[in-house]
Every structure is written in C-alpha cells, then in structure tokens.
Design an enzyme around this catalytic site. Structure first.
Site, PDB file in Angstrom:
ATOM      1  N   ASP A  49     -55.041 -44.525 -37.956  1.00  0.00           N
ATOM      2  CA  ASP A  49     -53.844 -44.159 -38.710  1.00  0.00           C
ATOM      3  C   ASP A  49     -52.686 -45.118 -38.415  1.00  0.00           C
ATOM      4  O   ASP A  49     -51.916 -45.485 -39.303  1.00  0.00           O
ATOM      5  CB  ASP A  49     -53.449 -42.702 -38.407  1.00  0.00           C
ATOM      6  N   GLY A  53     -51.086 -38.425 -41.911  1.00  0.00           N
ATOM      7  CA  GLY A  53     -50.765 -39.226 -40.726  1.00  0.00           C
ATOM      8  C   GLY A  53     -49.278 -39.462 -40.526  1.00  0.00           C
ATOM      9  O   GLY A  53     -48.858 -40.580 -40.220  1.00  0.00           O
ATOM     10  N   SER A  54     -48.482 -38.406 -40.676  1.00  0.00           N
ATOM     11  CA  SER A  54     -47.033 -38.599 -40.541  1.00  0.00           C
ATOM     12  C   SER A  54     -46.641 -38.998 -39.117  1.00  0.00           C
ATOM     13  O   SER A  54     -45.670 -39.728 -38.925  1.00  0.00           O
ATOM     14  CB  SER A  54     -46.268 -37.360 -40.992  1.00  0.00           C
ATOM     15  N   SER A  55     -47.426 -38.574 -38.102  1.00  0.00           N
ATOM     16  CA  SER A  55     -47.062 -38.931 -36.718  1.00  0.00           C
ATOM     17  C   SER A  55     -47.190 -40.432 -36.480  1.00  0.00           C
ATOM     18  O   SER A  55     -46.307 -41.049 -35.878  1.00  0.00           O
ATOM     19  CB  SER A  55     -47.965 -38.207 -35.719  1.00  0.00           C
TER      20      SER A  55
HETATM   21  O1  PMV Z   1     -57.719 -35.629 -39.021  1.00  0.00           O
HETATM   22  P1  PMV Z   1     -57.241 -37.020 -39.212  1.00  0.00           P
HETATM   23  O2  PMV Z   1     -56.944 -37.305 -40.657  1.00  0.00           O
HETATM   24  O3  PMV Z   1     -56.137 -37.403 -38.328  1.00  0.00           O
HETATM   25  O4  PMV Z   1     -58.484 -37.970 -38.869  1.00  0.00           O
HETATM   26  C1  PMV Z   1     -59.162 -37.891 -37.657  1.00  0.00           C
HETATM   27  C2  PMV Z   1     -60.231 -38.930 -37.609  1.00  0.00           C
HETATM   28  C3  PMV Z   1     -61.068 -38.919 -36.331  1.00  0.00           C
HETATM   29  O5  PMV Z   1     -61.980 -40.006 -36.420  1.00  0.00           O
HETATM   30  C4  PMV Z   1     -61.868 -37.637 -36.242  1.00  0.00           C
HETATM   31  C5  PMV Z   1     -60.216 -39.062 -35.072  1.00  0.00           C
HETATM   32  C6  PMV Z   1     -59.640 -40.436 -34.853  1.00  0.00           C
HETATM   33  O6  PMV Z   1     -58.676 -40.547 -34.085  1.00  0.00           O
HETATM   34  O7  PMV Z   1     -60.150 -41.436 -35.416  1.00  0.00           O
END
Ligand code: PMV
Length: 307
Positions: A137, A92-94
C-alpha cells in the site's frame, strides 16, 4: 514556505495478497481515491493535527517523529487532511496519509527526498505503528501506477502498459475487514498445515509471475483467468466470504473476464476485470447482488505536490 498540499493515491491488490506477506511477489495498482495532506505555518507554538479521514493520528504522529529525527525538527505547523473517500473501503488511507504527510513535510522544509527514500521512510512509519504489513500500500501511494511488488520494496517494478481498453470494476462488500486479524489467522494456518500452505503460496507466486507477463502483453483473457485462479487459492486459505463470493460470481456471470477479492479478505472489496463494453453490465450485476460499486480510476499517478 507558507503552505503545501500533497496528495497520495489509495491501492487495490490485483494479485498476490497474503503470499506477499511471506516474501512472494504481488501486483498492486494505485487508485484514484486520493488523500491530501496540507501543511501550513501555525504560530501557536505547537503542532496541530486535524485528520478526520484517518482511523487515528498515529501514522501522522509517527511520520512527524521520523521526519524530525532524520531531517528537520517539525514545529509550529498545522497538518490537515482531506479525502472524498471513506476509510471504510480499505483503499489504504493509513499508508496514503503517511506518504502524503512525509512528502508534504519534505516540501514544506525544502528537503530533497527521493522516491525510494520516501518509500523506505513511509514503510518504516507504517511498520512502527502497525507491526505487520508487506508495504504494498505504501508502494502504491509513493510510486503510483501498477507495480510488481515484493515485501519491503525488494522488488518494485512499474508495469507500464496502456490499460485504457480494459475496465476494473470495484465492489464494496459492505463489511469492513480487519487486516491484521486476518493476516494473523492465515499465519495460524501456516503453523497448522505447513505443507498445504506452502503449496498454496507457491501456486499464488507462480500465477503472479504469469499475470505480470500477460498484463505486459495485454492478453486480457489470461489476465482475467489468473484472477479466477488467484481467487480459488484465497478461498482455500479461508479468507473469502459468502458475500464476496456472490459478488464475484455475479460479476463473472455478467461477462467479467475474471474476478477476485482484493486485500486481506473477510470483507472490503472485490474486483472484476472486463472489456469496456461490459463495464455497465458487470457493475449492475454487482449492485444487484448487494454490492456497492465504487467508481474509482486505477493505475493513477503516485504522490504529487498540488501547491
Ligand atoms: O486488507 P488490505 O487491503 O490492507 O490488504 C492486505 C493485504 C495482505 O497481503 C493480506 C497484507 C499485506 O500487508 O500485504
């Protein structure tokens, strides 16, 4: 102020990915793969951005724009970032860079902003740039710890427990996944099979609520089992891969209490929960199955001002 340095943690989804996009709850933990934003005065009459760790500087640009509109016009500064972790792991660097830059701008321009305001502004930035996302995130970066979370911060409850008697082992599958693409594929499945989809979503939501209770009461066997159940539903959604499955199965055979993919799927990382005494065996099994074990702390502090 001449210079400020602010760091924000990354994240891992413990339960509820995908369902969280459809407003069901999830549980996310902040991980020690921190990203640091440094802001210093710069006399060149322009804003200089040096952010090699992030995919592109759109998040930084959008954070500057939102801060300028809302608080003080940003000018004559250099913004740089540092992180010991590669963006490829999907930590989640963004969102971490967005939260860190906004908090650093607030400190630099001596602007009071609450944690909630920081979350809301950062979520707006991420949505402006990316168009989709639950914001889990952003919540991990802004609040830290382990959170019971619902999209947009509708629910944002810290699950404050002493997690020191349990280990989370993280294995990178070697494949970078494309979250937006996978979220769109899942949306197509919702269109094609609405009833089945709804059942899966409700089942995930139920197990997330269960996991919250068992985390709070530290019933680690149940916490592990619920990870396994969550993985079954993610497999039904079609977001797991052979590689993730083999890392998950290796972790479980070597004594993990439960294991699942974490995030969108299609690659990135899997996680396994195990007793401390089993951590090395689980890590060795993941490595032997071709995963890259990432030694990261979890349940770590949220955004923090370093100087
Ligand atoms: O792929 P990641 O680690 O960014 O996780 C995405 C998680 C989802 O539930 C699929 C999308 C979200 O925005 O919550």
């Amino acid at each position: 102020m001449k210079k400020v340095s602010v760091s924000a943690p990354g994240k891992l989804m413990l339960y509820g990915e995908h369902a969280v996009v459809y407003n069901y709850p999830s549980i996310v933990t902040a991980v020690g793969s921190r990203l640091t934003a440094i802001i210093e005065a710069n006399n060149s009459n322009e804003i200089v951005i040096d952010a090699p760790q992030v995919k592109d500087t759109r998040f930084v640009d959008a954070a500057i724009k939102v801060f300028s509109n809302q608080f003080s016009v940003v000018s004559n500064v250099k913004i740089s970032t540092q992180s010991p972790f590669s963006g490829k792991f999907g930590f989640g660097s963004s969102s971490a860079v967005t939260v860190a830059v906004l908090a650093a701008l607030a400190a630099f321009y001596k602007t009071e902003i609450s944690q909630r305001e920081l979350f809301d502004l950062s979520y707006r930035v991420v949505m402006d740039v990316q168009g989709t996302g639950s914001g889990f995130d952003v919540a991990a970066a802004a609040y830290g710890g382990t959170l019971y979370y619902q999209k947009g911060g509708v629910k944002l409850e810290p699950l404050t427990v002493d997690y020191s008697d349990i280990s989370l082992v993280v294995g990178y599958s070697g494949v970078k996944s494309n979250t937006v693409e996978i979220v769109n594929e899942v949306a197509r499945k919702k269109e094609l099979y609405p009833e089945k989809f709804d059942k899966i979503m409700k089942a995930i939501a139920g197990l997330v609520d269960n996991a919250k209770e068992h985390l709070l009461s530290k019933e680690w066997d149940r916490v592990g089992k619920l990870m396994d159940f969550n993985q079954e539903f993610l497999r039904d959604l079609g977001v797991s891969t052979e590689k993730l499955e083999s890392l998950i199965s290796a972790a479980k055979k070597s004594g993990a209490l439960g294991a699942k993919l974490s995030g969108a799927g299609g690659g990135d990382c899997m996680i396994a929960i195990c007793e401390k005494s089993k951590k090395e065996a689980v890590a060795a099994a993941i490595t032997a199955a071709g995963g890259e074990v990432l030694d990261v702390a979890w349940n770590v502090e949220g955004v923090s001002i370093e100087i």
